[in-house]
Every structure is written in structure tokens, then in C-alpha cells.
Write a protein that holds these residues in place. Structure first.
Motif, mmCIF file in Angstrom:
data_model
loop_
_atom_site.group_PDB
_atom_site.id
_atom_site.type_symbol
_atom_site.label_atom_id
_atom_site.label_comp_id
_atom_site.label_asym_id
_atom_site.label_seq_id
_atom_site.Cartn_x
_atom_site.Cartn_y
_atom_site.Cartn_z
ATOM 1 N N LEU A 50 0.828 -1.210 0.000
ATOM 2 C CA LEU A 50 0.000 0.000 0.000
ATOM 3 C C LEU A 50 0.864 1.262 0.000
ATOM 4 O O LEU A 50 0.572 2.232 -0.701
ATOM 5 N N ASN A 51 1.942 1.225 0.787
ATOM 6 C CA ASN A 51 2.827 2.393 0.857
ATOM 7 C C ASN A 51 3.533 2.647 -0.466
ATOM 8 O O ASN A 51 3.778 3.800 -0.834
ATOM 9 N N ILE A 52 3.863 1.577 -1.191
ATOM 10 C CA ILE A 52 4.482 1.760 -2.508
ATOM 11 C C ILE A 52 3.463 2.343 -3.480
ATOM 12 O O ILE A 52 3.751 3.296 -4.214
ATOM 13 N N GLY A 55 3.117 6.002 -3.009
ATOM 14 C CA GLY A 55 4.297 6.840 -3.148
ATOM 15 C C GLY A 55 4.933 7.212 -1.820
ATOM 16 O O GLY A 55 5.664 8.191 -1.722
ATOM 17 N N LEU A 56 4.642 6.412 -0.766
ATOM 18 C CA LEU A 56 5.267 6.648 0.543
ATOM 19 C C LEU A 56 6.535 5.836 0.699
ATOM 20 O O LEU A 56 7.347 6.099 1.583
ATOM 21 N N ASP A 57 6.667 4.796 -0.133
ATOM 22 C CA ASP A 57 7.838 3.918 -0.047
ATOM 23 C C ASP A 57 8.256 3.567 -1.475
ATOM 24 O O ASP A 57 7.479 3.729 -2.417
ATOM 25 N N ILE A 90 -5.775 6.779 4.520
ATOM 26 C CA ILE A 90 -6.469 6.610 5.787
ATOM 27 C C ILE A 90 -5.693 5.573 6.596
ATOM 28 O O ILE A 90 -5.363 4.501 6.078
ATOM 29 N N PHE A 91 -5.388 5.930 7.847
ATOM 30 C CA PHE A 91 -4.604 5.047 8.704
ATOM 31 C C PHE A 91 -5.435 4.627 9.910
ATOM 32 O O PHE A 91 -6.553 5.095 10.118
ATOM 33 N N GLN A 92 -4.835 3.762 10.701
ATOM 34 C CA GLN A 92 -5.535 3.273 11.891
ATOM 35 C C GLN A 92 -5.887 4.423 12.828
ATOM 36 O O GLN A 92 -6.952 4.443 13.431
ATOM 37 N N TYR A 94 -6.559 8.453 13.551
ATOM 38 C CA TYR A 94 -7.296 9.413 12.733
ATOM 39 C C TYR A 94 -6.510 10.698 12.504
ATOM 40 O O TYR A 94 -6.705 11.379 11.503
ATOM 41 N N ASN A 95 -5.630 11.048 13.460
ATOM 42 C CA ASN A 95 -4.836 12.276 13.329
ATOM 43 C C ASN A 95 -5.690 13.510 13.064
ATOM 44 O O ASN A 95 -5.339 14.343 12.217
ATOM 45 N N LEU A 96 -6.800 13.625 13.768
ATOM 46 C CA LEU A 96 -7.603 14.846 13.670
ATOM 47 C C LEU A 96 -7.006 15.890 14.613
ATOM 48 O O LEU A 96 -6.384 15.544 15.621
ATOM 49 N N CYS A 162 -6.231 2.647 2.349
ATOM 50 C CA CYS A 162 -6.646 2.599 3.746
ATOM 51 C C CYS A 162 -5.908 1.469 4.458
ATOM 52 O O CYS A 162 -6.092 0.298 4.151
ATOM 53 N N ASP A 163 -5.041 1.850 5.402
ATOM 54 C CA ASP A 163 -4.223 0.868 6.113
ATOM 55 C C ASP A 163 -4.842 0.593 7.478
ATOM 56 O O ASP A 163 -4.688 1.378 8.403
ATOM 57 N N GLU A 164 -5.542 -0.492 7.580
ATOM 58 C CA GLU A 164 -6.232 -0.895 8.806
ATOM 59 C C GLU A 164 -7.067 0.238 9.410
ATOM 60 O O GLU A 164 -6.879 0.604 10.578
HETATM 61 P P1 ADP Z 1 1.885 1.170 11.569
HETATM 62 O O1 ADP Z 1 0.723 0.274 11.180
HETATM 63 O O2 ADP Z 1 3.225 0.511 11.451
HETATM 64 O O3 ADP Z 1 1.666 1.900 12.860
HETATM 65 P P2 ADP Z 1 0.770 3.179 9.865
HETATM 66 O O4 ADP Z 1 -0.235 2.292 9.228
HETATM 67 O O5 ADP Z 1 0.321 4.189 10.857
HETATM 68 O O6 ADP Z 1 1.965 2.298 10.456
HETATM 69 O O7 ADP Z 1 1.533 3.935 8.740
HETATM 70 C C1 ADP Z 1 2.035 3.233 7.626
HETATM 71 C C2 ADP Z 1 3.042 4.122 6.909
HETATM 72 O O8 ADP Z 1 2.468 5.368 6.539
HETATM 73 C C3 ADP Z 1 4.250 4.434 7.757
HETATM 74 O O9 ADP Z 1 5.382 4.293 6.926
HETATM 75 C C4 ADP Z 1 4.086 5.879 8.190
HETATM 76 O O10 ADP Z 1 5.317 6.553 8.209
HETATM 77 C C5 ADP Z 1 3.215 6.456 7.100
HETATM 78 N N1 ADP Z 1 2.241 7.400 7.638
HETATM 79 C C6 ADP Z 1 1.515 7.259 8.764
HETATM 80 N N2 ADP Z 1 0.706 8.296 8.963
HETATM 81 C C7 ADP Z 1 0.907 9.139 7.922
HETATM 82 C C8 ADP Z 1 0.362 10.386 7.544
HETATM 83 N N3 ADP Z 1 -0.567 11.011 8.256
HETATM 84 N N4 ADP Z 1 0.806 10.975 6.410
HETATM 85 C C9 ADP Z 1 1.744 10.368 5.660
HETATM 86 N N5 ADP Z 1 2.296 9.186 5.970
HETATM 87 C C10 ADP Z 1 1.895 8.573 7.071
#
Ligand code: ADP
Ligand code: ADP
Length: 229
Positions: A50-52, A55-57, A90-92, A94-96, A162-164
Motif C-alpha cells: 500500500l505504501n508503494i 508513493g510513501l515507499d 487513511i490510517f488506523q 485518525y490524526n484529527l 486505507c491501512d487498517e
Molecule cells: P503502523 O501500522 O506501522 O503503525 P501506519 O499504518 O500508521 O503504520 O503507517 C504506515 C506508513 O504510513 C508508515 O510508513 C508511516 O510513516 C506512514 N504514515 C503514517 N501516517 C501518515 C500520515 N498522516 N501521512 C503520511 N504518511 C503517514
């Protein structure tokens, strides 16, 4: 049409003497507007993939294309533009911003986007029209995640990664969040890939991709996608 074309991608993390093969010559096409769920045990390479895509990795070898553009060796400026204009994350967590209302959290993003939707419209799409002026602390976890989804879609990205997104939520709340993602996918046609452990929601997806040890071990097609209810 294919939106992501992944060709023989490998990712090796080197930590001193140790090499971790996170992805092994992986091939995958993602199609425009589809809703894909990624399943698989922890450590199977889902986040790395997903990160690739987002464009995050950067892969160690292989190629990946976004709409026929080879982004594999794209420079930072190109990748930054791609992430900013084309991808919603979208990550686990919310970072609001706690001191801003739901509407203001979404508005922060729409101020810098090229063709944003109104914050109210984005929040309505995820079923939060009656929570516009609530602060994060006044919202449940599921509602906060739906604000994060609204924030991600408000810039009208072409893909949503969307990562988890339900990792911090109980099953029932997680289901509501995933239904919101399915609803957005239907309304906007945003190509959506979701990592989840919640196999129960896989029925909502067009395809369920299962990974193990850095490889895709199964792809299941859902011909009769369940309507979100
Ligand atoms: P983990 O499941 O290992 O805690 P995350 O799912 O939170 O990791 O994040 C996955 C990847 O996305 C990580 O490489 C992290 O650096 C990056 N990342 C996390 N939050 C953000 C964000 N708000 N903006 C950009 N990149 C993010
Ligand atoms: P999943 O998302 O399926 O849990 P990941 O893509 O996060 O899997 O991880 C795949 C493998 O790569 C795991 O063995 C993990 O420990 C390793 N890995 C992921 N990110 C890093 C990193 N930044 N440095 C070293 N190893 C990593």
C-alpha cells in the motif's frame, strides 16, 4: 481500465546483516473504481504494498505504473505531487486536530486542494451531516474515523488507500466505517484499497486479495457484491 499496474515488485528491508523480504516479485493490476480488500497475516507485506502504491515507499526492484506513468523511479517532487493530488490516505489513527471541529478538520485540506468538494458534502457522504460542529473529543472512534475519511475524499483523490482503518475499532463500529468507504466508492467511483483483519467485511469488496510472505496467494472475485446497508 487499469489504474495501477504493478510488475514484479520486490521490497527488501536491510537491517544490519538481516534482510527482510517484504514483497517478492509481486504482480497486480488494480482497476479504476474498484473496491479491493487486502487480507493476510501480520508481516505478509500488505502495508508495504500500500505504501508503494501511495508513493510513501520505494520498491527495491520491479516497476509500478499509475495510469501508465512509471512512478518507480520518480523523483520526490513527482511523488509529492502524486500523493497530494491523486491519493487519499487513511490510517488506523485518525490524526484529527483536537481544537478544530469536524468541518474545520476537513476544511484544512480543501483549502489547498485544486478541485475540492465542500467539507459539508464530504461529511455528508460518510453520514456525518449532523456532526459538522462537533470536536473530535465529542465523537466516537468510528465517527472520528469517518471524519478522517471525509478529509481524505474532500480533495477528490483518484485512489483511496486505507491501512487498517478499523484497527482501533470494535467489529460492529468497524463495519460501519467500512460501509462508509463502500458508500464513497459507489458515489464517487474512487478506486479503493483497504487493508483489514476483518474478513467478515470482505463481501463488500469487488475483489479480495490475500497475501502471505510477500506474495499474493489468492484473489477472490465477488460477482454479487453485497449492497452496503
Ligand atoms: P503502523 O501500522 O506501522 O503503525 P501506519 O499504518 O500508521 O503504520 O503507517 C504506515 C506508513 O504510513 C508508515 O510508513 C508511516 O510513516 C506512514 N504514515 C503514517 N501516517 C501518515 C500520515 N498522516 N501521512 C503520511 N504518511 C503517514
Ligand atoms: P503487513 O502490513 O502485512 O503487516 P508489512 O508490509 O508491514 O506487513 O511488513 C512486511 C515485512 O516487512 C515484515 O516482516 C515487517 O517486519 C517488515 N518491515 C516493514 N517495514 C519495515 C521497515 N521500515 N524496516 C524493516 N522491516 C520492515
Amino acid at each position: 481500465p487499469v489504474i495501477f499496474h504493478v510488475e514484479g515488485i520486490s521490497k527488501v528491508y536491510r537491517m544490519g546483516e538481516v534482510e527482510v523480504h517484504a514483497l517478492r516479485s509481486l504482480n497486480l493490476d488494480l482497476y479504476e473504481s474498484e473496491f479491493v480488500v487486502l487480507l493476510g497475516p501480520s508481516g505478509s507485506g500488505k502495508s508495504t504494498l500500500l505504501n508503494i502504491l501511495g508513493g510513501l515507499d520505494i520498491p527495491s526492484s520491479g516497476h509500478f505504473y499509475f495510469r501508465n506513468q512509471d512512478l518507480t523511479n520518480a523523483n520526490d517532487a513527482v511523488l509529492t505531487r502524486f500523493r497530494r493530488n491523486s491519493v487519499g490516505f487513511i490510517f488506523q489513527f485518525y490524526n484529527l486536530i483536537p481544537s478544530l471541529t469536524a468541518r474545520e478538520n476537513v476544511a484544512l485540506v480543501t483549502e489547498i486542494a485544486r478541485h475540492p468538494m465542500k467539507p459539508e458534502q464530504a461529511l455528508e457522504l460518510v453520514g456525518l451531516r449532523d456532526r459538522l460542529d462537533h470536536f473530535p473529543a465529542q465523537l466516537s472512534g468510528g465517527e472520528q474515523q469517518r471524519v478522517a475519511i471525509a478529509r481524505a475524499i474532500a480533495k477528490r483523490p483518484e485512489v483511496l488507500l486505507c491501512d487498517e482503518p478499523t484497527g482501533a475499532l470494535d467489529f460492529q463500529t468497524g463495519k460501519i466505517v467500512l460501509e462508509a468507504l463502500a458508500q464513497v466508492n459507489q458515489e464517487l467511483g474512487t478506486t479503493t484499497a483497504v487493508i483489514t483483519h476483518n474478513a467478515g467485511i470482505a463481501g463488500m469488496a469487488d475483489r479480495v486479495i490475500t497475501m502471505r510472505s510477500g506474495e499474493i496467494t489468492n484473489i477472490q472475485y465477488n460477482e454479487h457484491k453485497l449492497a452496503p446497508s
